[in-house]
Design a protein around this motif. Structure first.
Motif, PDB file in Angstrom:
ATOM      1  N   ALA A  93     -15.082  -3.339  -9.382  1.00 24.17           N
ATOM      2  CA  ALA A  93     -14.294  -2.864 -10.518  1.00 24.17           C
ATOM      3  C   ALA A  93     -13.253  -1.837 -10.114  1.00 24.17           C
ATOM      4  N   ASP A  94     -13.434  -1.155  -8.991  1.00 25.65           N
ATOM      5  CA  ASP A  94     -12.470  -0.148  -8.556  1.00 25.65           C
ATOM      6  C   ASP A  94     -11.086  -0.730  -8.336  1.00 25.65           C
ATOM      7  N   GLU A  95     -11.015  -2.004  -7.967  1.00 26.04           N
ATOM      8  CA  GLU A  95      -9.728  -2.626  -7.706  1.00 26.04           C
ATOM      9  C   GLU A  95      -8.854  -2.664  -8.947  1.00 26.04           C
ATOM     10  N   GLU A  96      -9.451  -2.718 -10.105  1.00 22.06           N
ATOM     11  CA  GLU A  96      -8.696  -2.909 -11.325  1.00 22.06           C
ATOM     12  C   GLU A  96      -8.365  -1.607 -12.047  1.00 22.06           C
ATOM     13  N   ARG A  97      -8.789  -0.483 -11.520  1.00 20.36           N
ATOM     14  CA  ARG A  97      -8.446   0.769 -12.175  1.00 20.36           C
ATOM     15  C   ARG A  97      -6.954   0.999 -12.105  1.00 20.36           C
ATOM     16  N   ASP A  98      -6.417   1.515 -13.193  1.00 22.09           N
ATOM     17  CA  ASP A  98      -4.983   1.776 -13.217  1.00 22.09           C
ATOM     18  C   ASP A  98      -4.630   3.048 -12.466  1.00 22.09           C
ATOM     19  N   ALA A  99      -5.382   4.101 -12.664  1.00 19.26           N
ATOM     20  CA  ALA A  99      -5.055   5.361 -12.004  1.00 19.26           C
ATOM     21  C   ALA A  99      -6.317   6.182 -11.818  1.00 19.26           C
ATOM     22  N   VAL A 100      -6.350   6.930 -10.746  1.00 22.75           N
ATOM     23  CA  VAL A 100      -7.475   7.817 -10.493  1.00 22.75           C
ATOM     24  C   VAL A 100      -6.983   8.969  -9.624  1.00 22.75           C
ATOM     25  N   GLU A 101      -7.566  10.114  -9.811  1.00 20.58           N
ATOM     26  CA  GLU A 101      -7.235  11.269  -8.996  1.00 20.58           C
ATOM     27  C   GLU A 101      -8.061  11.205  -7.731  1.00 20.58           C
ATOM     28  N   ASP A 102      -7.409  11.112  -6.570  1.00 18.48           N
ATOM     29  CA  ASP A 102      -8.159  11.041  -5.319  1.00 18.48           C
ATOM     30  C   ASP A 102      -7.938  12.262  -4.438  1.00 18.48           C
ATOM     31  N   GLY A 103      -7.227  13.253  -4.927  1.00 17.55           N
ATOM     32  CA  GLY A 103      -7.060  14.491  -4.190  1.00 17.55           C
ATOM     33  C   GLY A 103      -6.027  14.426  -3.081  1.00 17.55           C
ATOM     34  N   ARG A 104      -5.309  13.365  -2.940  1.00 16.61           N
ATOM     35  CA  ARG A 104      -4.283  13.252  -1.905  1.00 16.61           C
ATOM     36  C   ARG A 104      -2.913  13.368  -2.546  1.00 16.61           C
ATOM     37  N   ASP A 105      -2.026  13.956  -1.820  1.00 17.22           N
ATOM     38  CA  ASP A 105      -0.648  14.078  -2.291  1.00 17.22           C
ATOM     39  C   ASP A 105       0.182  13.018  -1.575  1.00 17.22           C
ATOM     40  N   GLU A 106       0.113  11.787  -2.088  1.00 15.64           N
ATOM     41  CA  GLU A 106       0.841  10.692  -1.469  1.00 15.64           C
ATOM     42  C   GLU A 106       1.410   9.788  -2.554  1.00 15.64           C
ATOM     43  N   THR A 107       2.498   9.158  -2.200  1.00 11.10           N
ATOM     44  CA  THR A 107       3.096   8.210  -3.134  1.00 11.10           C
ATOM     45  C   THR A 107       2.265   6.931  -3.159  1.00 11.10           C
ATOM     46  N   GLU A 108       2.573   6.074  -4.116  1.00  4.77           N
ATOM     47  CA  GLU A 108       1.873   4.794  -4.191  1.00  4.77           C
ATOM     48  C   GLU A 108       2.102   3.991  -2.914  1.00  4.77           C
ATOM     49  N   ALA A 109       3.317   4.022  -2.377  1.00  2.00           N
ATOM     50  CA  ALA A 109       3.616   3.296  -1.141  1.00  2.00           C
ATOM     51  C   ALA A 109       2.842   3.885   0.040  1.00  2.00           C
ATOM     52  N   GLU A 110       2.763   5.210   0.114  1.00  7.29           N
ATOM     53  CA  GLU A 110       1.999   5.844   1.195  1.00  7.29           C
ATOM     54  C   GLU A 110       0.515   5.501   1.083  1.00  7.29           C
ATOM     55  N   GLN A 111       0.017   5.488  -0.134  1.00  9.63           N
ATOM     56  CA  GLN A 111      -1.380   5.150  -0.348  1.00  9.63           C
ATOM     57  C   GLN A 111      -1.651   3.700   0.071  1.00  9.63           C
ATOM     58  N   ALA A 112      -0.756   2.792  -0.290  1.00 10.08           N
ATOM     59  CA  ALA A 112      -0.921   1.391   0.093  1.00 10.08           C
ATOM     60  C   ALA A 112      -0.886   1.254   1.617  1.00 10.08           C
ATOM     61  N   ASP A 113       0.033   1.976   2.270  1.00  9.14           N
ATOM     62  CA  ASP A 113       0.092   1.939   3.734  1.00  9.14           C
ATOM     63  C   ASP A 113      -1.209   2.442   4.350  1.00  9.14           C
ATOM     64  N   ARG A 114      -1.727   3.549   3.850  1.00 10.16           N
ATOM     65  CA  ARG A 114      -2.979   4.117   4.375  1.00 10.16           C
ATOM     66  C   ARG A 114      -4.135   3.148   4.167  1.00 10.16           C
ATOM     67  N   LYS A 115      -4.226   2.609   2.967  1.00  2.00           N
ATOM     68  CA  LYS A 115      -5.322   1.684   2.681  1.00  2.00           C
ATOM     69  C   LYS A 115      -5.214   0.420   3.531  1.00  2.00           C
ATOM     70  N   TRP A 116      -3.997  -0.021   3.798  1.00  2.00           N
ATOM     71  CA  TRP A 116      -3.808  -1.198   4.642  1.00  2.00           C
ATOM     72  C   TRP A 116      -4.309  -0.927   6.065  1.00  2.00           C
ATOM     73  N   VAL A 117      -3.956   0.225   6.616  1.00  2.00           N
ATOM     74  CA  VAL A 117      -4.397   0.585   7.970  1.00  2.00           C
ATOM     75  C   VAL A 117      -5.919   0.698   8.018  1.00  2.00           C
ATOM     76  N   GLU A 118      -6.516   1.319   7.007  1.00  2.00           N
ATOM     77  CA  GLU A 118      -7.979   1.430   6.958  1.00  2.00           C
ATOM     78  C   GLU A 118      -8.633   0.052   6.901  1.00  2.00           C
ATOM     79  N   LEU A 119      -8.084  -0.823   6.088  1.00  2.00           N
ATOM     80  CA  LEU A 119      -8.627  -2.174   5.955  1.00  2.00           C
ATOM     81  C   LEU A 119      -8.525  -2.937   7.270  1.00  2.00           C
ATOM     82  N   LEU A 120      -7.398  -2.810   7.960  1.00  2.00           N
ATOM     83  CA  LEU A 120      -7.242  -3.495   9.240  1.00  2.00           C
ATOM     84  C   LEU A 120      -8.270  -3.029  10.261  1.00  2.00           C
TER      85      LEU A 120
END
Length: 173
Positions: A11-38
């Motif tokens: 269900a986490d995939e479908e959340r619209d927004a959540v506070e994760d304590g990081r100061d990053e843009t949506e693009a930066e977050q996607a880049d970080r998550k992509w690297v972690e996934l790889l």
């Protein structure tokens, strides 16, 4: 700052927004998550590729023709499962390559995460089937299904139950 979360399991995939304590843009977050996934995929890909390679060579062994029909059927099912697991775990690389530069990385991370989860489930089943085959051929004992069930239970605990427990226990919203 509230960030849009676009990756994760269930269900986490479908959340619209959540506070994760990081100061990053949506693009930066996607880049970080992509690297972690790889990084996660690299571990699983290595295991599934070695196992799949081994399974492909079994039919070329002189003793393959002497296997019981049940064991040959288990081998065929295991090879197909290994092929499916390999496809699911390599799929995110193809997905990324095809959508690169299209400004949809956040969606690519979601779909790659889903493929990885499916790949892990298929890898679990492939490993269980391979273990069943090897133990049947090596021991011919009636306790083989119990051993395999015990190993599958261990995989479920390590791969899914413990992570879900940690997620439930330590996630704050």
């Amino acid at each position: 700052m509230t960030n849009t979360v676009t990756a994760g399991a269930g269900a986490d995939e479908e959340r619209d927004a959540v506070e994760d304590g990081r100061d990053e843009t949506e693009a930066e977050q996607a880049d970080r998550k992509w690297v972690e996934l790889l990084q996660e995929i690299r571990v699983a890909q290595t295991g599934v590729q070695i196992l799949f390679g081994f399974l492909l060579t079994v039919v070329f062994q002189p003793t393959y023709g002497r296997l019981e029909d049940v064991d040959r059927a288990i081998h065929i099912v295991t090879v197909v499962l290994g092929a499916l697991a390999t496809g699911a775990l390599i799929g995110p690389v193809s997905l990324h390559r095809i959508v690169a530069g299209r400004r949809v990385k956040h969606k690519a991370v979601v779909w790659a995460s889903r493929m990885t989860f499916v790949g892990l489930v298929l890898l679990l089943v492939t490993m269980a089937a391979a273990l069943l085959l090897v133990l049947r051929v090596a021991t011919h004992n009636a306790y083989v299904p119990y051993l395999v069930s015990g190993v599958v239970l261990w995989y479920l605990v390590c791969w899914f139950l413990l992570p879900l427990w940690v997620r439930h226990r330590h996630t704050t919203t």
